[in-house]
Design an enzyme around this catalytic site. Structure first.
Site, PDB file in Angstrom:
ATOM      1  CE  LYS A 107     110.319  59.241  -6.743  1.00 47.58           C
ATOM      2  NZ  LYS A 107     111.660  59.073  -6.738  1.00 47.58           N
ATOM      3  CG  ASP A 147     114.183  58.525  -4.724  1.00 44.98           C
ATOM      4  OD1 ASP A 147     113.822  59.747  -4.518  1.00 44.98           O
ATOM      5  OD2 ASP A 147     114.593  58.210  -5.715  1.00 44.98           O
ATOM      6  CG  ASP A 205     110.612  55.774  12.287  1.00 39.49           C
ATOM      7  OD1 ASP A 205     110.251  56.970  13.093  1.00 39.49           O
ATOM      8  OD2 ASP A 205     109.650  54.876  12.292  1.00 39.49           O
ATOM      9  CE1 TYR A 214     100.747  58.496   9.077  1.00 41.67           C
ATOM     10  CE2 TYR A 214     101.474  59.073   6.910  1.00 41.67           C
ATOM     11  CZ  TYR A 214     101.725  58.371   8.180  1.00 41.67           C
ATOM     12  OH  TYR A 214     103.061  57.745   8.111  1.00 41.67           O
ATOM     13  CG  ASP A 270     105.601  57.987  10.116  1.00 43.81           C
ATOM     14  OD1 ASP A 270     106.512  57.889  11.044  1.00 43.81           O
ATOM     15  OD2 ASP A 270     104.592  57.502  10.071  1.00 43.81           O
TER      16      ASP A 270
END
Length: 332
Positions: free
Chosen positions: A169, A202, A230, A123, A226
């Site tokens: 990750k 994941d 959601d 970002y 983020d």
């Protein structure tokens, strides 16, 4: 107490109006100043986050932000004003809770909190392209990772289950995500009462779908937080019910997670619950008024339990009608 109100674009204006009415009832002495930001502001003035808006946000130290639209393609000079505002105020931790609400067919076992690093990762907006190859910079620092971990562990220590999952990750990104993971592990050493595990992002997504009730607090870098927040909102009625609060040292931005929804803007159909729950987070975490936060959350839950809701939840209430119903419950 002072509040900078930035309605933004689309339905941001509608849900913010409802939230301001409720705040006025709860805090009659609150001083509010309204300012502009967003795509419409950029098109009119050439700035998506005018200096006057930023100055007010810094002065008030508390912001209610509605929603902003963004262009589909890169536009010279435009940058997301909410991302810029978070960084300018150094609101480095984004809190996104998901709790069960009394909805038809809804889950009754959700109570999790995603704490998302809010200032770096992809970002930072550093990209370049020669037309054939495009590259984006992912920046992770120990400083930013440590301080967001401190927020996450402190909140986990106050919760009943006292559990925290570090999301990363690092098997693919051992330097960047590995640094984030290791910083969180360091902070964990000072919170022995908090049970800690870690998950690849994941795997975390899979388990959120399969068994979200197993999670308590999730700590994640900016992008993963983020996306996962959601996903979690999708388990609980959608983005119209998803609140957030970005916090820093003495500053806070309350912001519903949903976008500007231009397809329904101006129709009175927008769901104000996310904005109202964001206000409740501002009351609880920034102004230290848990009683008023509880009262607002209770009023919302009672209305939803009674079937009073906007169209996205199968109800018939307009945006303003739902706001009036909340005010009536609070009055009682």
């Amino acid at each position: 107490m002072r509040l900078c109100v930035i309605a933004g674009d689309g339905i941001g204006r509608e849900v913010t109006e409802v939230a301001v009415d409720v705040l006025t009832a709860l805090l009659p002495d609150l001083q509010m100043s309204e300012h502009e930001a967003g795509w419409d502001t950029f098109c009119r003035t050439g700035s998506a986050l005018p200096e006057a808006t930023l100055a007010s946000a810094r002065d008030c130290k508390a912001v209610l932000f509605g929603a902003v639209s963004s262009p589909a393609r890169k536009v010279a000079g435009y940058r997301s004003p909410i991302v810029a505002l978070r960084r300018a105020l150094d609101c480095y931790a984004n809190l996104r809770p998901t709790r069960s609400l009394p909805l038809a067919g809804g889950r009754a076992d959700l109570d999790l909190l995603i704490v998302r690093e809010n200032t770096e990762d992809l970002y930072i907006g550093e990209e370049h392209s020669d037309g054939e190859t495009a590259t984006a910079i992912k920046r992770i620092t120990r400083h930013a990772s440590m301080r967001v971990a401190e927020v996450a562990f402190e909140l986990a220590a106050r919760r009943a289950r006292q559990r925290l999952s570090i999301i990363h990750k690092a098997n693919i990104l051992p330097l960047t995500d590995g640094l984030f993971r290791d910083a969180a592990r360091t902070v964990a050493e000072t919170y022995p009462q908090v049970a800690v595990d870690e998950l690849l992002v994941d795997t975390a997504a899979l388990r959120l779908v399969q068994a979200p009730q197993a999670f308590d607090v999730l700590l994640a870098p900016n992008l993963y937080g983020d996306i996962l927040s959601d996903l979690a909102a999708g388990l609980n009625g959608g983005l119209g019910l998803a609140p957030s609060l970005s916090v820093g040292q003495g500053v806070a931005i309350a912001e519903p997670v949903h976008g500007s929804a231009p397809d329904i803007a101006g129709q009175g159909r927008a769901n104000p619950v996310a904005a109202l729950l964001s206000v409740a987070m501002l009351l609880r975490h920034h102004w230290q008024l848990p009683g008023k936060a509880d009262a607002l959350e209770s009023a919302i839950r009672q209305l939803l339990s009674d079937g009073i809701a906007t169209a996205d939840l199968g109800g018939t209430a307009s945006t303003r009608a739902f706001g009036r119903a909340v005010l009536a419950r609070l009055a009682h």
